[in-house]
Design a protein around this motif. Structure first.
Motif, PDB file in Angstrom:
ATOM      1  N   ALA A 208       0.730  -1.269   0.022  1.00 42.81           N
ATOM      2  CA  ALA A 208       0.062  -0.037   0.038  1.00 42.81           C
ATOM      3  C   ALA A 208       0.849   1.132  -0.100  1.00 42.81           C
ATOM      4  O   ALA A 208       1.952   1.117   0.468  1.00 42.81           O
ATOM      5  N   GLN A 214      -5.927   8.327   2.115  1.00 39.95           N
ATOM      6  CA  GLN A 214      -6.182   7.523   1.154  1.00 39.95           C
ATOM      7  C   GLN A 214      -6.183   6.066   1.606  1.00 39.95           C
ATOM      8  O   GLN A 214      -7.060   5.377   1.177  1.00 39.95           O
ATOM      9  N   LEU A 215      -5.358   5.604   2.490  1.00 39.33           N
ATOM     10  CA  LEU A 215      -5.170   4.474   3.002  1.00 39.33           C
ATOM     11  C   LEU A 215      -6.372   3.887   3.669  1.00 39.33           C
ATOM     12  O   LEU A 215      -6.717   2.735   3.650  1.00 39.33           O
ATOM     13  N   ALA A 217      -9.555   5.076   3.355  1.00 32.65           N
ATOM     14  CA  ALA A 217     -10.581   5.077   2.353  1.00 32.65           C
ATOM     15  C   ALA A 217     -10.372   3.510   1.670  1.00 32.65           C
ATOM     16  O   ALA A 217     -11.536   2.793   1.482  1.00 32.65           O
ATOM     17  N   GLN A 218      -9.229   3.176   1.159  1.00 28.65           N
ATOM     18  CA  GLN A 218      -9.188   2.028   0.520  1.00 28.65           C
ATOM     19  C   GLN A 218      -9.189   0.907   1.475  1.00 28.65           C
ATOM     20  O   GLN A 218      -9.666  -0.180   0.862  1.00 28.65           O
ATOM     21  N   ALA A 219      -8.876   0.927   2.701  1.00 26.11           N
ATOM     22  CA  ALA A 219      -9.006  -0.264   3.581  1.00 26.11           C
ATOM     23  C   ALA A 219     -10.264  -0.530   3.935  1.00 26.11           C
ATOM     24  O   ALA A 219     -10.849  -1.407   4.307  1.00 26.11           O
ATOM     25  N   SER A 261     -17.536   3.853   6.578  1.00 24.02           N
ATOM     26  CA  SER A 261     -16.883   4.953   6.016  1.00 24.02           C
ATOM     27  C   SER A 261     -18.199   6.208   5.408  1.00 24.02           C
ATOM     28  O   SER A 261     -19.074   5.584   4.796  1.00 24.02           O
ATOM     29  N   TYR A 294      -3.232  -4.237   6.208  1.00 25.17           N
ATOM     30  CA  TYR A 294      -2.767  -4.564   5.012  1.00 25.17           C
ATOM     31  C   TYR A 294      -1.648  -5.657   4.941  1.00 25.17           C
ATOM     32  O   TYR A 294      -1.535  -6.284   4.125  1.00 25.17           O
TER      33      TYR A 294
END
Length: 307
Positions: A208, A214-215, A217-219, A261, A294
């Motif tokens: 990652a 950003q991380l 939101a992605q997770a 989220s 991650y």
């Protein structure tokens, strides 16, 4: 132009592959946090940037040049994980010695000793220094010559909480002055407020990369809402659990709710409408939560690839 460009780098140690097609960059004035377990490839990545290793495949450029270029090395500062100095020299003698080696102005020595909190101990022999004091001397050494790129491998090892905060305040000042920093650390609490982006490695692979926002939101990790002083915590837990929210009791009269989220504000409004908590804490996923997510995902992926 980026200060560091690592493009498609693979690194072998004999038959072992320790980096797999790594792509990373560091912008001017950016602090990049490099995180991973022991053997993930963090120190190898730093050695490639320092020109201490030649990439087996791919390309590494620092300030647009080869890392082994003498002009590049003049613009670098490096603090290794384990610092070693001549034990019979004093702190100030040690720093003057390294200033001569690096061609840095001698008048930087006293200021740097003050910056790292070693002015009082400057005249003492290094063999009398604690591990934390040697670590601070190592940081002062890395800052000689006002480097434009600073590489720090576990810089908080041996530092007490106050010295750790002093270190991060110093890094904040350096970043504000335009210095780029690559920071490797296993100690994640306290780091997140001082980095621009995080890169997470495992088994030589980049899992990652991005800002913490950003991380997160992605997770897709939940934000926790913790309350105290509720009048009807047990009733609320039953009602909210039945509605599909992940809840648990928090203390005697509190409740913890996991908000997905984009749902935090809605749940908070609903909670305040149904009860009157005396305290409310909003806890977004921490860097440690992100890292664990991650790395665990990466381990699962690696196991599946072997099946």
């Amino acid at each position: 132009m980026n200060v560091v460009e690592i493009n498609g780098v693979t690194q072998h140690y004999g038959q072992a592959t320790v980096l797999h097609e790594l792509n990373l960059s560091v912008a001017p004035g950016e602090v990049l946090g490099l995180f991973g377990h022991n053997g993930a490839g963090k120190t190898t990545s730093m050695k490639l940037v320092l020109g201490l290793l030649q990439a087996s495949a791919g390309q590494v450029r620092v300030f647009g040049r080869s890392p082994s270029d003498a002009q590049v090395r003049q613009r670098l500062g490096y603090l290794p994980e384990n610092v070693t100095f001549y034990p019979q020299l004093s702190g100030v003698e040690t720093l003057r010695h390294f200033a001569r080696l690096k061609g840095a102005p001698a008048n930087q020595v006293d200021r740097l000793l003050d910056d790292v909190g070693l002015t009082v101990a400057a005249g003492r022999r290094v063999k009398t220094y604690s591990k934390g004091m040697r670590q601070r001397l190592g940081l002062a050494q890395a800052l000689l010559g006002e480097p434009q790129l600073l590489l720090l491998d576990e810089p908080t090892v041996g530092l007490d909480p106050i010295a750790t905060q002093d270190l991060y305040r110093l890094l904040d000042r350096l970043r504000a002055g335009g210095t780029s920093i690559i920071l490797c650390s296993h100690v994640l609490p306290g780091v997140e407020a001082h980095i621009n982006r995080a890169a997470i490695l495992t088994q030589g692979r980049l899992l990652a990369l991005g800002s913490l926002a950003q991380l997160r939101a992605q997770a897709g990790l939940p934000t926790l809402i913790r309350t105290c002083g509720l009048q009807h915590s047990e009733v609320l837990q039953q009602r909210w659990s039945a509605a599909g929210h992940v809840t648990q009791r928090w203390g005697v009269d509190g409740l913890q709710v996991a908000a997905s989220s984009g749902n935090t504000l809605e749940l908070l409004r609903q909670l305040l409408a149904e009860d009157s908590p005396s305290e409310v804490d909003i806890l977004p996923p921490s860097l440690e939560d992100i890292y664990r997510h991650y790395v665990n995902s990466g381990v699962v992926t690696a196991k599946e690839a072997l099946l």
